[in-house]
Scaffold this motif. Sequence first.
Motif, PDB file in Angstrom:
ATOM      1  N   GLY A  50       4.123   1.521   0.597  1.00  0.00           N
ATOM      2  CA  GLY A  50       4.639   0.555  -0.370  1.00  0.00           C
ATOM      3  C   GLY A  50       5.758  -0.293   0.208  1.00  0.00           C
ATOM      4  O   GLY A  50       5.795  -1.515   0.017  1.00  0.00           O
ATOM      5  N   ILE A  51       6.674   0.364   0.950  1.00  0.00           N
ATOM      6  CA  ILE A  51       7.767  -0.381   1.591  1.00  0.00           C
ATOM      7  C   ILE A  51       7.219  -1.354   2.623  1.00  0.00           C
ATOM      8  O   ILE A  51       7.672  -2.499   2.736  1.00  0.00           O
ATOM      9  N   ALA A  52       6.201  -0.885   3.404  1.00  0.00           N
ATOM     10  CA  ALA A  52       5.584  -1.764   4.400  1.00  0.00           C
ATOM     11  C   ALA A  52       4.907  -2.963   3.741  1.00  0.00           C
ATOM     12  O   ALA A  52       4.817  -4.042   4.330  1.00  0.00           O
TER      13      ALA A  52
ATOM     14  N   GLN B 229       3.790  11.731  -0.911  1.00  0.00           N
ATOM     15  CA  GLN B 229       4.701  10.804  -1.570  1.00  0.00           C
ATOM     16  C   GLN B 229       5.427   9.936  -0.537  1.00  0.00           C
ATOM     17  O   GLN B 229       5.602   8.732  -0.751  1.00  0.00           O
ATOM     18  N   ILE B 230       5.833  10.559   0.584  1.00  0.00           N
ATOM     19  CA  ILE B 230       6.486   9.788   1.646  1.00  0.00           C
ATOM     20  C   ILE B 230       5.524   8.760   2.209  1.00  0.00           C
ATOM     21  O   ILE B 230       5.891   7.599   2.451  1.00  0.00           O
TER      22      ILE B 230
ATOM     23  N   LYS C  44      10.734   1.203  -3.768  1.00  0.00           N
ATOM     24  CA  LYS C  44      10.077   2.512  -3.793  1.00  0.00           C
ATOM     25  C   LYS C  44      11.077   3.612  -3.423  1.00  0.00           C
ATOM     26  O   LYS C  44      11.814   3.488  -2.457  1.00  0.00           O
ATOM     27  N   ARG C  45      11.056   4.697  -4.211  1.00  0.00           N
ATOM     28  CA  ARG C  45      11.927   5.835  -3.929  1.00  0.00           C
ATOM     29  C   ARG C  45      11.151   7.135  -4.161  1.00  0.00           C
ATOM     30  O   ARG C  45      10.148   7.156  -4.874  1.00  0.00           O
ATOM     31  N   LEU C  46      11.636   8.217  -3.544  1.00  0.00           N
ATOM     32  CA  LEU C  46      11.036   9.537  -3.713  1.00  0.00           C
ATOM     33  C   LEU C  46      11.802  10.310  -4.772  1.00  0.00           C
ATOM     34  O   LEU C  46      13.032  10.227  -4.852  1.00  0.00           O
TER      35      LEU C  46
END
Length: 464
Positions: free
Chosen positions: A200-202, A193-194, A208-210
């Motif tokens: 996704g952030i890149a 997930q990380i 995006k969150r966990l």
Amino acid sequence: MKKRAFFTTLILFLFFLYAGITIMSAIIFKDKVGVIKERCLAEHYVIVSSILKDFQALDSRGVGIEESLESLMHPYSYLAKGNDMGLAVYKSENLVYASINKENLADINTDSYKEGQRYITIKDDDKPFVYVAGLLPAPYEDYALVYRYNIAETINSWNQLKNTLYLAGTVLSICLAFCLLILLNEIFRPLKQISDASMGIAAGEYEKRLPVSGNDELAYMAQSFNHMAMEIQRQIADLNEAARQKQQFVDNFAHELRTPLTAIYGYAEYMQKAVISEEDRLMSCGYIMSESKRMENMAYQLLDLAMMRNHQIKKEQVEMETLLGSVYNTIQKKACEKEITVTCRCQMDCVTGNAELLESLLVNLIDNAIKASEPNSCIEVKAYQEDQVKVLSVRDYGKGMTERQLQHVKEAFYRADKSRSRKEGGAGLGLSICEQISQLHDAHLQFVSGLMEGTEVKVIFTTL
């Protein structure tokens, strides 16, 4: 990494499991064989004791032992045969009786039992047997008895137990591999997930969150990651906003610069190419000087903005009565020209800051209020303390602003009334300078306005 952890853990488990099974099987085998040896030694002793009595009985009747040995040993051999056992009798080194094949007795070590010790060994010809050999007690020490015991059933039982253990180990290994795979999937799921969130952030998906569940280290890691992602999103938003404002600043600056340059070039060209009167020449020169003055004012204001960014100022106690008096003297002439009344009311003694910058702040705010006001109106300037917070306020009753105009009013070159500001020589930098001055004094600007209801600007100091 998950595959490596899976195979490494599985291989280590299999190694220790099967090593444990092998060691356990060896211990069980040794224990079983030890029990059988003890049993064989006991049975050998019982048979020797019984034969000894028979030999004594023969001697007492004066019957020769060797002549009667066959019939004497027959009952023992009969019983031993039924249990797949066997007996053999030696006199000195000569075999005088045997219910066992002579080939099976070839490797029996006679040296040990000649010295009075019983000899025991395991041989595996067609079937596994235990052989026990020992001399009879005196006076029959010339005779030796060899006893054979079949341990095939014990070996088969041990093999079944060993195979059962290995089968159980195999089943357990399969179950463990399945459970280990599930466990590793659960353990590595947050890492995946990380990884997905990071990618996704890149790729620009900054929202995006966990998922956060539980209260363990993984939950803390997820919270830290989400906090980092939130900070990245905020900083990216700030950078985008700063880039937008810079681009807007450049666009507005280019637009503001183009207007006076066009006017200067047009009047200069008119003076050069046209035959004009002295009055027209003076008028053209006046326009050129007016536009040049506006460009000069713009340059000074931009310089003020640049100097105030990341600049530390010297602060001291500023008397509010003195500050308001100086501001009033500065703006009084312009206010009188537009027939506007400016009133000042001071309800606090002093404020910590830079007197020159605070005067510039109030002059800019009052100047904007004068431009927005109609003749015969009033502007109120107040300095007071509200809820332990010091406030400077400038209130006019002019045209006011819409909610949309209030959102952009502090941006450089932004003007709510573009035609009026340009006509009066403004470049839209006054409130940007006021915002910078406020930040240098740990304060912020607050605007309250409505169309045709006027505007109130408050400078609220966050520190006393």
